[in-house]
Design an enzyme around this catalytic site. Structure first.
Site, PDB file in Angstrom:
ATOM      1  N   ASP A  11      -3.680   5.500  -0.998  1.00 16.96           N
ATOM      2  CA  ASP A  11      -3.466   4.709   0.214  1.00 16.96           C
ATOM      3  C   ASP A  11      -3.870   5.636   1.357  1.00 16.96           C
ATOM      4  O   ASP A  11      -3.113   6.517   1.756  1.00 16.96           O
ATOM      5  CB  ASP A  11      -2.005   4.302   0.345  1.00 16.96           C
ATOM      6  CG  ASP A  11      -1.712   3.575   1.648  1.00 16.96           C
ATOM      7  OD1 ASP A  11      -2.626   2.934   2.197  1.00 16.96           O
ATOM      8  OD2 ASP A  11      -0.563   3.666   2.129  1.00 16.96           O
ATOM      9  N   GLU A  71      -7.009   1.690  -1.439  1.00 16.20           N
ATOM     10  CA  GLU A  71      -6.694   0.528  -0.611  1.00 16.20           C
ATOM     11  C   GLU A  71      -7.682   0.446   0.540  1.00 16.20           C
ATOM     12  O   GLU A  71      -7.935   1.429   1.229  1.00 16.20           O
ATOM     13  CB  GLU A  71      -5.266   0.638  -0.082  1.00 16.20           C
ATOM     14  CG  GLU A  71      -4.825  -0.582   0.691  1.00 16.20           C
ATOM     15  CD  GLU A  71      -3.371  -0.537   1.088  1.00 16.20           C
ATOM     16  OE1 GLU A  71      -3.095  -0.703   2.290  1.00 16.20           O
ATOM     17  OE2 GLU A  71      -2.508  -0.335   0.200  1.00 16.20           O
ATOM     18  N   ASP A 143       4.520   5.253   1.298  1.00 13.03           N
ATOM     19  CA  ASP A 143       3.099   5.614   1.263  1.00 13.03           C
ATOM     20  C   ASP A 143       2.685   5.975  -0.159  1.00 13.03           C
ATOM     21  O   ASP A 143       1.623   5.555  -0.634  1.00 13.03           O
ATOM     22  CB  ASP A 143       2.812   6.761   2.231  1.00 13.03           C
ATOM     23  CG  ASP A 143       3.040   6.340   3.672  1.00 13.03           C
ATOM     24  OD1 ASP A 143       2.325   5.432   4.143  1.00 13.03           O
ATOM     25  OD2 ASP A 143       3.947   6.900   4.312  1.00 13.03           O
TER      26      ASP A 143
END
Length: 185
Positions: A11, A71, A143
Protein backbone atom coordinates in the site's frame (compact mmCIF):
# COMPACT_ATOMS: atom_id res chain seq x y z
CA UNK A 1 3.39 -30.99 -6.49
CA UNK A 2 2.35 -27.35 -6.21
CA UNK A 3 5.09 -24.77 -5.92
CA UNK A 4 4.92 -22.25 -3.10
CA UNK A 5 4.43 -18.67 -4.25
CA UNK A 6 5.43 -15.67 -2.23
CA UNK A 7 3.47 -12.47 -2.81
CA UNK A 8 4.51 -9.04 -1.60
CA UNK A 9 1.58 -6.66 -1.19
CA UNK A 10 2.21 -2.92 -0.95
CA UNK A 11 0.00 0.00 0.00
CA UNK A 12 2.16 2.87 -1.27
CA UNK A 13 2.21 6.19 0.50
CA UNK A 14 4.58 9.09 0.91
CA UNK A 15 4.02 9.28 4.66
CA UNK A 16 3.44 5.60 5.45
CA UNK A 17 4.00 2.56 3.25
CA UNK A 18 2.24 -0.60 4.39
CA UNK A 19 3.25 -4.06 3.25
CA UNK A 20 2.37 -7.70 3.74
CA UNK A 21 4.12 -10.83 2.56
CA UNK A 22 2.21 -14.09 2.17
CA UNK A 23 3.14 -17.61 1.13
CA UNK A 24 0.60 -19.43 -1.04
CA UNK A 25 0.39 -23.12 -1.68
CA UNK A 26 -2.75 -23.81 -3.65
CA UNK A 27 -5.52 -22.08 -1.74
CA UNK A 28 -3.63 -22.15 1.56
CA UNK A 29 -2.30 -18.76 2.64
CA UNK A 30 0.20 -18.07 5.41
CA UNK A 31 1.35 -14.66 6.55
CA UNK A 32 5.13 -14.37 6.40
CA UNK A 33 5.38 -10.79 7.63
CA UNK A 34 3.39 -7.57 7.82
CA UNK A 35 4.58 -4.10 8.64
CA UNK A 36 4.79 -0.49 7.67
CA UNK A 37 7.42 2.18 7.29
CA UNK A 38 6.78 5.74 8.36
CA UNK A 39 8.72 8.39 6.49
CA UNK A 40 9.78 11.63 8.12
CA UNK A 41 7.42 14.52 7.44
CA UNK A 42 10.51 16.75 7.32
CA UNK A 43 11.97 14.92 4.30
CA UNK A 44 11.41 16.27 0.80
CA UNK A 45 9.07 14.39 -1.52
CA UNK A 46 12.05 13.26 -3.62
CA UNK A 47 13.83 11.82 -0.56
CA UNK A 48 10.64 9.97 0.43
CA UNK A 49 10.46 8.45 -3.06
CA UNK A 50 14.06 7.32 -2.75
CA UNK A 51 13.24 5.72 0.61
CA UNK A 52 10.21 3.93 -0.88
CA UNK A 53 12.42 2.55 -3.67
CA UNK A 54 15.08 1.34 -1.21
CA UNK A 55 12.51 -0.10 1.21
CA UNK A 56 10.84 -2.05 -1.60
CA UNK A 57 14.21 -3.37 -2.78
CA UNK A 58 15.05 -4.42 0.79
CA UNK A 59 11.74 -6.30 1.13
CA UNK A 60 12.29 -8.04 -2.20
CA UNK A 61 15.87 -8.98 -1.34
CA UNK A 62 14.86 -10.32 2.08
CA UNK A 63 11.66 -12.24 1.22
CA UNK A 64 12.26 -13.09 -2.47
CA UNK A 65 8.66 -12.68 -3.66
CA UNK A 66 7.53 -14.22 -6.93
CA UNK A 67 5.00 -11.44 -7.51
CA UNK A 68 4.06 -8.05 -6.15
CA UNK A 69 0.52 -6.72 -5.77
CA UNK A 70 0.14 -2.99 -5.30
CA UNK A 71 -2.79 -0.75 -4.50
CA UNK A 72 -3.49 1.78 -7.23
CA UNK A 73 -3.79 5.43 -6.28
CA UNK A 74 -7.30 6.82 -6.21
CA UNK A 75 -8.64 10.28 -6.81
CA UNK A 76 -10.03 11.82 -3.66
CA UNK A 77 -10.49 15.50 -3.12
CA UNK A 78 -6.96 16.62 -3.87
CA UNK A 79 -5.28 16.01 -7.23
CA UNK A 80 -1.85 16.80 -5.72
CA UNK A 81 -2.25 13.95 -3.23
CA UNK A 82 -3.13 11.57 -6.05
CA UNK A 83 -0.07 12.64 -8.02
CA UNK A 84 2.18 12.06 -5.00
CA UNK A 85 0.63 8.63 -4.42
CA UNK A 86 1.11 7.80 -8.09
CA UNK A 87 4.78 8.63 -7.81
CA UNK A 88 5.07 6.48 -4.67
CA UNK A 89 3.41 3.61 -6.50
CA UNK A 90 5.66 4.15 -9.51
CA UNK A 91 8.92 3.91 -7.58
CA UNK A 92 7.72 0.80 -5.71
CA UNK A 93 6.81 -0.76 -9.06
CA UNK A 94 10.17 0.28 -10.52
CA UNK A 95 11.97 -1.43 -7.63
CA UNK A 96 10.06 -4.66 -8.27
CA UNK A 97 10.69 -4.49 -12.00
CA UNK A 98 14.38 -3.79 -11.33
CA UNK A 99 14.50 -7.08 -9.41
CA UNK A 100 12.45 -8.82 -12.14
CA UNK A 101 9.40 -9.34 -9.91
CA UNK A 102 6.11 -9.31 -11.82
CA UNK A 103 3.77 -6.50 -10.70
CA UNK A 104 -0.03 -6.54 -10.48
CA UNK A 105 -2.13 -3.48 -9.70
CA UNK A 106 -5.53 -3.47 -7.98
CA UNK A 107 -7.89 -0.62 -7.21
CA UNK A 108 -8.75 -0.05 -3.53
CA UNK A 109 -12.35 -0.96 -4.33
CA UNK A 110 -11.29 -4.27 -5.96
CA UNK A 111 -9.13 -5.18 -2.97
CA UNK A 112 -11.95 -4.46 -0.51
CA UNK A 113 -14.36 -6.46 -2.67
CA UNK A 114 -12.01 -9.45 -2.75
CA UNK A 115 -11.44 -9.46 1.02
CA UNK A 116 -14.85 -8.51 2.43
CA UNK A 117 -17.28 -8.87 -0.46
CA UNK A 118 -18.00 -5.14 -0.20
CA UNK A 119 -16.06 -2.64 -2.32
CA UNK A 120 -17.04 0.15 0.08
CA UNK A 121 -15.81 -1.61 3.24
CA UNK A 122 -13.87 0.43 5.79
CA UNK A 123 -10.19 -0.18 6.53
CA UNK A 124 -11.26 -1.61 9.90
CA UNK A 125 -13.61 -4.11 8.22
CA UNK A 126 -10.85 -5.23 5.87
CA UNK A 127 -8.43 -5.66 8.80
CA UNK A 128 -11.00 -7.65 10.79
CA UNK A 129 -11.67 -9.95 7.85
CA UNK A 130 -7.94 -10.51 7.30
CA UNK A 131 -7.45 -11.31 10.99
CA UNK A 132 -10.24 -13.86 10.78
CA UNK A 133 -9.19 -15.32 7.44
CA UNK A 134 -5.46 -15.60 8.17
CA UNK A 135 -5.43 -16.00 11.97
CA UNK A 136 -3.14 -12.99 12.32
CA UNK A 137 -3.23 -10.03 14.69
CA UNK A 138 -3.09 -6.74 12.85
CA UNK A 139 -3.87 -4.47 15.80
CA UNK A 140 -4.09 -0.85 14.71
CA UNK A 141 -1.65 -0.98 11.80
CA UNK A 142 -4.17 -0.30 9.03
CA UNK A 143 -1.43 0.59 6.53
CA UNK A 144 0.13 -2.85 6.98
CA UNK A 145 -3.36 -4.33 6.71
CA UNK A 146 -3.85 -2.59 3.35
CA UNK A 147 -0.58 -4.02 2.03
CA UNK A 148 -1.55 -7.48 3.25
CA UNK A 149 -4.98 -7.07 1.65
CA UNK A 150 -3.37 -6.34 -1.74
CA UNK A 151 -1.35 -9.56 -1.50
CA UNK A 152 -4.38 -11.63 -0.47
CA UNK A 153 -6.52 -10.08 -3.22
CA UNK A 154 -3.87 -11.08 -5.75
CA UNK A 155 -3.66 -14.62 -4.38
CA UNK A 156 -7.43 -14.94 -4.76
CA UNK A 157 -7.18 -13.78 -8.38
CA UNK A 158 -4.40 -16.23 -9.15
CA UNK A 159 -5.94 -19.20 -7.31
CA UNK A 160 -9.22 -18.71 -9.09
CA UNK A 161 -7.35 -18.82 -12.41
CA UNK A 162 -9.75 -19.78 -15.15
CA UNK A 163 -12.64 -19.35 -12.73
CA UNK A 164 -11.96 -15.60 -12.65
CA UNK A 165 -14.43 -14.96 -15.45
CA UNK A 166 -17.05 -17.12 -13.77
CA UNK A 167 -19.91 -15.19 -12.27
CA UNK A 168 -22.45 -16.23 -9.70
CA UNK A 169 -26.08 -15.30 -9.96
CA UNK A 170 -26.72 -15.67 -6.23
CA UNK A 171 -24.94 -15.81 -2.89
CA UNK A 172 -26.14 -19.39 -2.55
CA UNK A 173 -24.21 -20.51 -5.65
CA UNK A 174 -21.11 -18.57 -4.52
CA UNK A 175 -21.21 -20.20 -1.06
CA UNK A 176 -21.68 -23.67 -2.54
CA UNK A 177 -18.61 -23.25 -4.74
CA UNK A 178 -16.48 -21.45 -2.11
CA UNK A 179 -17.15 -23.09 1.27
CA UNK A 180 -13.65 -22.25 2.55
CA UNK A 181 -14.29 -18.50 2.25
CA UNK A 182 -17.19 -18.55 4.72
CA UNK A 183 -16.73 -18.51 8.48
CA UNK A 184 -19.46 -18.69 11.07
CA UNK A 185 -19.26 -17.08 14.48
Amino acid sequence: MEKDRIILGIDPGTNVMGYGIIRCKGKNLNVVYIGSVTFSKKDSHILKLSNIFRTTLDLIDKYLPDEMAIEAPFYGKNIQSMLKLGRAQGVAMAAALYRKVEVFEYSPRRIKQAITGNGNASKEQVAAMLENLLSVVIADNLDASDGLAAAVCHSFQKSVGSEAAKSHNSWKSFIQENPGRITLK
